[in-house]
Design an enzyme around this catalytic site. Sequence first.
Site, PDB file in Angstrom:
ATOM      1  N   GLY A  61       0.760  -1.196  -0.012  1.00 45.23           N
ATOM      2  CA  GLY A  61       0.113  -0.014   0.116  1.00 45.23           C
ATOM      3  C   GLY A  61       0.738   1.269   0.015  1.00 45.23           C
ATOM      4  O   GLY A  61       0.419   2.388   0.540  1.00 45.23           O
ATOM      5  N   VAL A  62       2.054   1.278  -0.541  1.00 46.60           N
ATOM      6  CA  VAL A  62       2.852   2.415  -0.838  1.00 46.60           C
ATOM      7  C   VAL A  62       2.910   2.980  -1.843  1.00 46.60           C
ATOM      8  O   VAL A  62       2.647   2.421  -3.050  1.00 46.60           O
ATOM      9  CB  VAL A  62       4.325   1.702  -0.488  1.00 46.60           C
ATOM     10  CG1 VAL A  62       5.474   2.705  -0.854  1.00 46.60           C
ATOM     11  CG2 VAL A  62       4.452   1.265   0.950  1.00 46.60           C
ATOM     12  N   MET A  85       4.184   4.990  -5.035  1.00 49.89           N
ATOM     13  CA  MET A  85       5.499   4.917  -5.830  1.00 49.89           C
ATOM     14  C   MET A  85       5.154   5.929  -6.947  1.00 49.89           C
ATOM     15  O   MET A  85       4.492   5.461  -8.088  1.00 49.89           O
ATOM     16  CB  MET A  85       6.150   3.532  -6.149  1.00 49.89           C
ATOM     17  CG  MET A  85       7.371   3.654  -6.977  1.00 49.89           C
ATOM     18  SD  MET A  85       7.699   1.815  -7.210  1.00 49.89           S
ATOM     19  CE  MET A  85       9.542   2.141  -7.667  1.00 49.89           C
ATOM     20  N   PRO A  86       6.036   6.972  -7.059  1.00 52.92           N
ATOM     21  CA  PRO A  86       5.935   7.857  -8.274  1.00 52.92           C
ATOM     22  C   PRO A  86       6.463   6.929  -9.519  1.00 52.92           C
ATOM     23  O   PRO A  86       7.536   6.490  -9.345  1.00 52.92           O
ATOM     24  CB  PRO A  86       6.860   8.987  -8.060  1.00 52.92           C
ATOM     25  CG  PRO A  86       6.792   8.824  -6.481  1.00 52.92           C
ATOM     26  CD  PRO A  86       6.729   7.571  -5.977  1.00 52.92           C
ATOM     27  N   GLY A 122      10.907   8.361 -11.729  1.00 44.17           N
ATOM     28  CA  GLY A 122      12.239   8.470 -10.680  1.00 44.17           C
ATOM     29  C   GLY A 122      13.351   8.944 -11.429  1.00 44.17           C
ATOM     30  O   GLY A 122      13.455   8.813 -12.719  1.00 44.17           O
ATOM     31  N   LEU A 123      14.435   9.535 -10.749  1.00 43.50           N
ATOM     32  CA  LEU A 123      15.673   9.745 -11.328  1.00 43.50           C
ATOM     33  C   LEU A 123      16.864   8.529 -11.096  1.00 43.50           C
ATOM     34  O   LEU A 123      17.043   8.208  -9.959  1.00 43.50           O
ATOM     35  CB  LEU A 123      16.235  10.900 -10.480  1.00 43.50           C
ATOM     36  CG  LEU A 123      17.624  11.446 -11.226  1.00 43.50           C
ATOM     37  CD1 LEU A 123      17.528  12.061 -12.695  1.00 43.50           C
ATOM     38  CD2 LEU A 123      18.199  12.415 -10.245  1.00 43.50           C
ATOM     39  N   GLY A 124      17.274   7.944 -12.332  1.00 48.63           N
ATOM     40  CA  GLY A 124      18.136   7.074 -12.122  1.00 48.63           C
ATOM     41  C   GLY A 124      19.436   7.755 -11.772  1.00 48.63           C
ATOM     42  O   GLY A 124      19.752   9.069 -12.000  1.00 48.63           O
ATOM     43  N   TYR A 156      26.291   1.471  -6.678  1.00 49.85           N
ATOM     44  CA  TYR A 156      26.461   3.100  -7.212  1.00 49.85           C
ATOM     45  C   TYR A 156      27.590   3.845  -6.296  1.00 49.85           C
ATOM     46  O   TYR A 156      28.055   4.837  -7.045  1.00 49.85           O
ATOM     47  CB  TYR A 156      25.187   3.590  -7.500  1.00 49.85           C
ATOM     48  CG  TYR A 156      24.189   2.954  -8.459  1.00 49.85           C
ATOM     49  CD1 TYR A 156      24.649   1.645  -9.018  1.00 49.85           C
ATOM     50  CD2 TYR A 156      22.846   3.398  -8.324  1.00 49.85           C
ATOM     51  CE1 TYR A 156      23.607   1.089  -9.703  1.00 49.85           C
ATOM     52  CE2 TYR A 156      21.869   2.786  -9.190  1.00 49.85           C
ATOM     53  CZ  TYR A 156      22.169   1.453  -9.908  1.00 49.85           C
ATOM     54  OH  TYR A 156      21.329   0.902 -10.507  1.00 49.85           O
ATOM     55  N   HIS A 164      19.422  -6.601  -5.906  1.00 52.02           N
ATOM     56  CA  HIS A 164      20.100  -6.164  -7.366  1.00 52.02           C
ATOM     57  C   HIS A 164      20.002  -7.189  -8.373  1.00 52.02           C
ATOM     58  O   HIS A 164      19.211  -6.805  -9.655  1.00 52.02           O
ATOM     59  CB  HIS A 164      21.372  -5.371  -7.040  1.00 52.02           C
ATOM     60  CG  HIS A 164      21.567  -4.256  -7.910  1.00 52.02           C
ATOM     61  ND1 HIS A 164      22.435  -3.100  -7.668  1.00 52.02           N
ATOM     62  CD2 HIS A 164      21.265  -3.977  -9.171  1.00 52.02           C
ATOM     63  CE1 HIS A 164      22.431  -2.441  -8.752  1.00 52.02           C
ATOM     64  NE2 HIS A 164      21.806  -2.860  -9.849  1.00 52.02           N
TER      65      HIS A 164
HETATM   66  N1  LIG Z   1      18.719  -2.763 -11.550  1.00 51.20           N
HETATM   67  C1  LIG Z   1      19.547  -2.758 -12.459  1.00 51.20           C
HETATM   68  O1  LIG Z   1      20.371  -3.792 -12.657  1.00 51.20           O
HETATM   69  C2  LIG Z   1      19.805  -1.498 -13.127  1.00 51.20           C
HETATM   70  C3  LIG Z   1      20.586  -1.590 -14.315  1.00 51.20           C
HETATM   71  C4  LIG Z   1      21.108  -0.509 -15.106  1.00 51.20           C
HETATM   72  C5  LIG Z   1      20.312   0.963 -14.547  1.00 51.20           C
HETATM   73  N2  LIG Z   1      19.640   0.661 -13.473  1.00 51.20           N
HETATM   74  C6  LIG Z   1      18.982   2.185 -12.929  1.00 51.20           C
HETATM   75  O2  LIG Z   1      18.152   2.561 -14.207  1.00 51.20           O
HETATM   76  C7  LIG Z   1      18.656   3.906 -14.261  1.00 51.20           C
HETATM   77  C8  LIG Z   1      18.568   4.372 -15.729  1.00 51.20           C
HETATM   78  O3  LIG Z   1      19.261   3.496 -16.603  1.00 51.20           O
HETATM   79  P1  LIG Z   1      20.639   3.878 -17.292  1.00 51.20           P
HETATM   80  O4  LIG Z   1      21.226   4.818 -16.517  1.00 51.20           O
HETATM   81  O5  LIG Z   1      21.292   2.721 -17.378  1.00 51.20           O
HETATM   82  O6  LIG Z   1      20.266   4.470 -18.931  1.00 51.20           O
HETATM   83  P2  LIG Z   1      19.088   5.431 -19.509  1.00 51.20           P
HETATM   84  O7  LIG Z   1      18.670   6.397 -18.330  1.00 51.20           O
HETATM   85  O8  LIG Z   1      18.468   4.697 -20.366  1.00 51.20           O
HETATM   86  O9  LIG Z   1      20.287   6.594 -20.046  1.00 51.20           O
HETATM   87  C9  LIG Z   1      21.151   7.426 -19.329  1.00 51.20           C
HETATM   88  C10 LIG Z   1      22.053   7.892 -20.360  1.00 51.20           C
HETATM   89  O10 LIG Z   1      21.414   8.855 -21.447  1.00 51.20           O
HETATM   90  C11 LIG Z   1      22.002  10.242 -21.195  1.00 51.20           C
HETATM   91  N3  LIG Z   1      20.529  11.210 -21.091  1.00 51.20           N
HETATM   92  C12 LIG Z   1      19.435  11.082 -20.429  1.00 51.20           C
HETATM   93  N4  LIG Z   1      18.564  11.892 -20.544  1.00 51.20           N
HETATM   94  C13 LIG Z   1      18.726  12.606 -21.909  1.00 51.20           C
HETATM   95  C14 LIG Z   1      18.212  13.448 -22.762  1.00 51.20           C
HETATM   96  N5  LIG Z   1      17.360  13.967 -22.268  1.00 51.20           N
HETATM   97  N6  LIG Z   1      18.911  13.847 -23.783  1.00 51.20           N
HETATM   98  C15 LIG Z   1      20.152  13.122 -24.279  1.00 51.20           C
HETATM   99  N7  LIG Z   1      20.760  12.078 -23.197  1.00 51.20           N
HETATM  100  C16 LIG Z   1      20.139  11.933 -22.289  1.00 51.20           C
HETATM  101  C17 LIG Z   1      22.540  10.363 -19.971  1.00 51.20           C
HETATM  102  O11 LIG Z   1      23.732  11.175 -19.965  1.00 51.20           O
HETATM  103  P3  LIG Z   1      23.609  12.598 -19.126  1.00 51.20           P
HETATM  104  O12 LIG Z   1      23.724  11.921 -17.576  1.00 51.20           O
HETATM  105  O13 LIG Z   1      24.849  13.243 -19.536  1.00 51.20           O
HETATM  106  O14 LIG Z   1      22.507  13.343 -19.370  1.00 51.20           O
HETATM  107  C18 LIG Z   1      23.154   8.755 -19.657  1.00 51.20           C
HETATM  108  O15 LIG Z   1      24.056   8.676 -20.683  1.00 51.20           O
HETATM  109  C19 LIG Z   1      19.901   3.751 -13.601  1.00 51.20           C
HETATM  110  O16 LIG Z   1      20.587   5.194 -13.660  1.00 51.20           O
HETATM  111  C20 LIG Z   1      19.826   3.032 -12.568  1.00 51.20           C
HETATM  112  O17 LIG Z   1      19.425   4.048 -11.577  1.00 51.20           O
HETATM  113  C21 LIG Z   1      19.140  -0.205 -12.808  1.00 51.20           C
END
Ligand SMILES: NC(=O)c1ccc[n+]([C@@H]2O[C@H](COP(=O)([O-])OP(=O)(O)OC[C@H]3O[C@@H](n4cnc5c(N)ncnc54)[C@H](OP(=O)(O)O)[C@@H]3O)[C@@H](O)[C@H]2O)c1
Length: 260
Positions: free
Chosen positions: A14-15, A17-18, A21-23, A53, A109
């Site tokens: 019942g939480v 979640m937006p 989010g910001l990665g 991270y 993870h």
């Molecule tokens: N659970 C897992 O195993 C796992 C694996 C991967 C990722 N994640 C999570 O998911 C999040 C997102 O995935 P991701 O970081 O792999 O990739 P993503 O969000 O698909 O893409 C990030 C890349 O795109 C660029 N970017 C972002 N917005 C942009 C825009 N409007 N125009 C142009 N370039 C843009 C960023 O560069 P700039 O920063 O220079 O803008 C960065 O190089 C991660 O940060 C993490 O929190 C989880």
Amino acid sequence: MSATKSPTVTIAPGVEMPLIGLGTWQANGNQAYDAVRHALHVGYRHIDTATMYGNEAAVGRAVRDSGLPRDEVFITTKLPSGNAGRERATIDGSLHALGVERVDLWLIHWPPGGRAAPQVWEQFVQVQADGLARAIGVSNYDERQIDELIAATGVTPAVNQIEWSPARYDAAVVEAHRARGVTLEGYSPFKSANLRERVLVEIAERHGVTTRQVVVRWHIEHGIVVIPKSSNSARIDANFDVFGFALQADEVARIDALGS
Ligand SMILES: NC(=O)c1ccc[n+]([C@@H]2O[C@H](COP(=O)([O-])OP(=O)(O)OC[C@H]3O[C@@H](n4cnc5c(N)ncnc54)[C@H](OP(=O)(O)O)[C@@H]3O)[C@@H](O)[C@H]2O)c1
């Protein structure tokens, strides 16, 4: 700046979640601090981090310095699979680094050693019962592994965070999560997409937005959580600026068809 709030999805137990989010993967130290401060300033209320991270302290400091009440910001962190067996020490470390009493979502993870690891999940259930995580879930799990956790503990992961984008769309995967009551959270929305895809370009032009904004909006239309990462203020703004348009059902269907 936009005062728009992200719509939310209700996850067990019942939480709220937006949906956006910001990665923060690959955003370190000051970069992560500045990105989170800016994101919270323009309306993001959900930050995705992980022990792996190495930026939990910066994320936590940014949330505190934002002045927002703690309960207005949804924070996810993750147990590195190599820390299986050290669950309690890991969450204690995350809470200490973040400077919070509890996280909103704690994820395994990756499946430890490629396996479901119900013994790790049991520890997650205990951590939630002890009030250190409001919700618990997994990441990079498949349906079979999720079923193994449910069978062993009777507790369903609230969320499964997996790679997701138009190129990855699979109606069977969506249905498998829906049927189990597991909220689908997508990661790497841009990296795993073909942003030059004709269908995306056409739809983006029709709405006067970018293909990235179409990809984020497409997640929202599906009720799938999306966590685009950026360390650049203008790009953080752009990725959240998806509330001035909506995709029609036929546009969503055309984007879905880009998947396998
Ligand atoms: N659970 C897992 O195993 C796992 C694996 C991967 C990722 N994640 C999570 O998911 C999040 C997102 O995935 P991701 O970081 O792999 O990739 P993503 O969000 O698909 O893409 C990030 C890349 O795109 C660029 N970017 C972002 N917005 C942009 C825009 N409007 N125009 C142009 N370039 C843009 C960023 O560069 P700039 O920063 O220079 O803008 C960065 O190089 C991660 O940060 C993490 O929190 C989880």
